[in-house]
Write a protein that holds these residues in place. Structure first.
Motif, PDB file in Angstrom:
ATOM      1  N   UNK A   1      49.685 145.414 -13.092  1.00  0.00           N
ATOM      2  CA  UNK A   1      48.215 145.238 -13.029  1.00  0.00           C
ATOM      3  C   UNK A   1      47.356 144.663 -11.951  1.00  0.00           C
ATOM      4  N   UNK A   2      48.304 144.032 -10.918  1.00  0.00           N
ATOM      5  CA  UNK A   2      47.758 143.661  -9.881  1.00  0.00           C
ATOM      6  C   UNK A   2      47.978 144.247  -8.733  1.00  0.00           C
ATOM      7  N   UNK A   3      47.056 144.344  -7.518  1.00  0.00           N
ATOM      8  CA  UNK A   3      45.740 143.618  -7.766  1.00  0.00           C
ATOM      9  C   UNK A   3      44.837 144.171  -8.737  1.00  0.00           C
ATOM     10  N   UNK A   4      44.155 143.310  -9.446  1.00  0.00           N
ATOM     11  CA  UNK A   4      43.263 143.718 -10.425  1.00  0.00           C
ATOM     12  C   UNK A   4      42.319 144.720  -9.910  1.00  0.00           C
ATOM     13  N   UNK A   5      41.958 145.762 -10.811  1.00  0.00           N
ATOM     14  CA  UNK A   5      41.001 146.906 -10.440  1.00  0.00           C
ATOM     15  C   UNK A   5      39.712 146.461 -10.686  1.00  0.00           C
ATOM     16  N   UNK A   6      38.664 147.167 -10.514  1.00  0.00           N
ATOM     17  CA  UNK A   6      37.550 147.169 -10.927  1.00  0.00           C
ATOM     18  C   UNK A   6      37.109 147.068 -12.545  1.00  0.00           C
ATOM     19  N   UNK A   7      38.086 147.570 -13.229  1.00  0.00           N
ATOM     20  CA  UNK A   7      38.102 147.569 -14.589  1.00  0.00           C
ATOM     21  C   UNK A   7      39.385 147.521 -15.063  1.00  0.00           C
ATOM     22  N   UNK A   8      39.744 146.735 -16.286  1.00  0.00           N
ATOM     23  CA  UNK A   8      41.063 146.706 -16.711  1.00  0.00           C
ATOM     24  C   UNK A   8      40.889 147.365 -18.166  1.00  0.00           C
ATOM     25  N   UNK A   9      42.050 148.007 -18.404  1.00  0.00           N
ATOM     26  CA  UNK A   9      42.154 148.581 -19.960  1.00  0.00           C
ATOM     27  C   UNK A   9      43.040 147.459 -20.851  1.00  0.00           C
TER      28      UNK A   9
ATOM     29  N   UNK B   1      40.631 135.033  -7.856  1.00  0.00           N
ATOM     30  CA  UNK B   1      41.437 133.919  -8.296  1.00  0.00           C
ATOM     31  C   UNK B   1      43.022 134.358  -8.475  1.00  0.00           C
ATOM     32  N   UNK B   2      43.102 135.555  -9.082  1.00  0.00           N
ATOM     33  CA  UNK B   2      44.377 136.403  -9.426  1.00  0.00           C
ATOM     34  C   UNK B   2      45.205 136.566  -7.903  1.00  0.00           C
ATOM     35  N   UNK B   3      44.438 136.902  -7.102  1.00  0.00           N
ATOM     36  CA  UNK B   3      45.034 137.191  -5.647  1.00  0.00           C
ATOM     37  C   UNK B   3      45.501 135.745  -5.062  1.00  0.00           C
ATOM     38  N   UNK B   4      44.692 134.692  -5.057  1.00  0.00           N
ATOM     39  CA  UNK B   4      45.111 133.355  -4.555  1.00  0.00           C
ATOM     40  C   UNK B   4      46.451 132.883  -5.297  1.00  0.00           C
ATOM     41  N   UNK B   5      46.510 133.202  -6.661  1.00  0.00           N
ATOM     42  CA  UNK B   5      47.622 132.938  -7.411  1.00  0.00           C
ATOM     43  C   UNK B   5      48.698 133.510  -6.718  1.00  0.00           C
ATOM     44  N   UNK B   6      48.790 135.034  -6.642  1.00  0.00           N
ATOM     45  CA  UNK B   6      49.767 135.773  -6.441  1.00  0.00           C
ATOM     46  C   UNK B   6      50.364 135.134  -4.981  1.00  0.00           C
ATOM     47  N   UNK B   7      49.448 134.804  -3.967  1.00  0.00           N
ATOM     48  CA  UNK B   7      49.689 134.691  -2.612  1.00  0.00           C
ATOM     49  C   UNK B   7      50.678 133.393  -2.601  1.00  0.00           C
TER      50      UNK B   7
ATOM     51  N   UNK C   1      35.205 145.034 -17.311  1.00  0.00           N
ATOM     52  CA  UNK C   1      34.974 145.104 -15.802  1.00  0.00           C
ATOM     53  C   UNK C   1      35.571 143.555 -15.344  1.00  0.00           C
ATOM     54  N   UNK C   2      36.036 143.558 -14.258  1.00  0.00           N
ATOM     55  CA  UNK C   2      36.594 142.603 -13.471  1.00  0.00           C
ATOM     56  C   UNK C   2      35.643 142.066 -12.566  1.00  0.00           C
ATOM     57  N   UNK C   3      35.176 140.674 -12.669  1.00  0.00           N
ATOM     58  CA  UNK C   3      34.195 140.124 -11.523  1.00  0.00           C
ATOM     59  C   UNK C   3      35.289 139.830 -10.337  1.00  0.00           C
ATOM     60  N   UNK C   4      34.401 139.926  -9.082  1.00  0.00           N
ATOM     61  CA  UNK C   4      35.263 139.520  -7.900  1.00  0.00           C
ATOM     62  C   UNK C   4      35.721 138.051  -8.042  1.00  0.00           C
ATOM     63  N   UNK C   5      35.205 137.181  -8.774  1.00  0.00           N
ATOM     64  CA  UNK C   5      35.815 135.795  -8.725  1.00  0.00           C
ATOM     65  C   UNK C   5      37.027 135.836  -9.555  1.00  0.00           C
ATOM     66  N   UNK C   6      37.303 136.907 -10.467  1.00  0.00           N
ATOM     67  CA  UNK C   6      38.507 136.852 -11.074  1.00  0.00           C
ATOM     68  C   UNK C   6      39.712 137.651 -10.422  1.00  0.00           C
ATOM     69  N   UNK C   7      39.025 138.482  -9.668  1.00  0.00           N
ATOM     70  CA  UNK C   7      40.236 139.270  -8.731  1.00  0.00           C
ATOM     71  C   UNK C   7      40.908 138.146  -7.579  1.00  0.00           C
TER      72      UNK C   7
END
Length: 304
Positions: A170-178, A198-204, A190-196
């Motif tokens: 599911x990562x990187x998170x798309x603009x919308x999640x099913x 935050x997830x990318x910061x964690x993944x890194x 819908x996935x807001x930029x702040x959520x995307x």
């Protein structure tokens, strides 16, 4: 104490419920627990295992005795109402299969109880939570992980189980999640930029590889992150910020809905975002919003 015939009927009924696409595994487990308790009580109350024939002859007074005994065990009115609903559903199915009249069971009224309104956080407090969660761990990647999870709860309105159910694919998170929610109900979120972000910061920072079919959010030892850990992080966060005990992970989801409503969001659109099967569930948030409005009115109106 349950007779073999009653146990067989119970298992057949649960299989029937499980076959319904809108019923989750947890719901079936809840039905099982409620009905086993009911059947055990009737066996003790009647002085022996109850076969199918005695079960079809249960009276209103028998039902009242079961309800009274259940309440005396400290079960809340809300929980008793749920148990009664389970019993009635079982009896409707049983009556259709065995041709008896279930009126005595179906006519019993559920105890009255007051619906608990969700308790969202004020917008400022929700922002404070997002900025404070990462401070609860001395390990940077764990702090980033916790921030990402809580941001998904507040920024996308996910249930904690839904956030922790995300996988590496599911990562990187798309603009919308099913999202596949309760009862197998699917929705688009819908996935807001702040959520995307935050997830990318964690993944890194995460020391474990982001494998396609592995959980996106990992525990300290690399396994799937447990919901209890998120609850503990929220507990420490609310203590640091001086927030009430109602500031739980689920309260972040409530806050998502209430803040959208306050900003003029459409109730039916919010229903879809939350994945509620019934609009009446979402309408609880209108009561929250009205309460907030009345607080402001009573505090500020010159005639109040």
């Amino acid at each position: 104490m349950i007779s073999p015939a009653a146990r067989d009927a119970l298992e057949q009924y649960l299989a029937h419920r499980a076959a319904l696409s809108a019923v989750s595994e947890n719901t079936v487990k809840a039905y099982h627990g409620d009905l086993v308790d009911y059947l055990n009580f009737m066996s003790l109350y009647k002085g022996g295992p109850q076969g199918l024939a005695p079960l079809t002859e249960i009276s209103v007074s028998d039902m009242r005795a079961w309800m009274a005994a259940t309440r005396n065990q400290g079960v809340s009115a809300r929980s008793l109402a749920r148990k009664l609903s389970s019993v009635k559903s079982f009896y409707r199915w049983l009556a259709e299969r065995h041709g008896f009249e279930p009126t005595a069971v179906l006519s019993v009224r559920a105890p009255k109880f007051q619906n608990k309104l969700p308790r969202p956080l004020p917008e400022g407090a929700a922002r404070d939570v997002l900025g404070t969660v990462e401070m609860q761990s001395d390990t940077p990647w764990i702090g980033a992980r916790d921030t990402a999870v809580v941001t998904l709860l507040y920024g996308c309105g996910l249930r904690i189980s839904e956030a922790l159910g995300l996988q590496g694919k599911d990562a990187p998170l798309p603009a919308t999640l099913r999202i596949l929610g309760k009862g197998g109900k699917e929705r688009i979120v819908p996935v807001i930029p702040a959520a995307r972000d935050a997830v990318e910061t964690y993944r890194a920072q995460c020391p474990y590889p982001c494998e396609t079919d592995e959980p996106l959010f990992r525990g300290a030892r690399g396994g799937a992150l447990n919901a209890r850990q998120v609850q503990k992080v929220m507990q420490r966060t609310r203590m640091q910020l001086g927030l009430p005990a109602s500031a739980t992970p689920h309260a972040m989801r409530h806050s998502f809905a209430t803040h959208l409503l306050s900003a003029g969001g459409d109730l039916r659109a919010i229903q879809e975002l939350l994945g509620h099967a019934s609009l009446s569930t979402t309408q609880a948030y209108t009561a929250v919003d009205t309460n907030r409005l009345m607080e402001v009115y009573n505090r500020t109106h010159p005639k109040a």
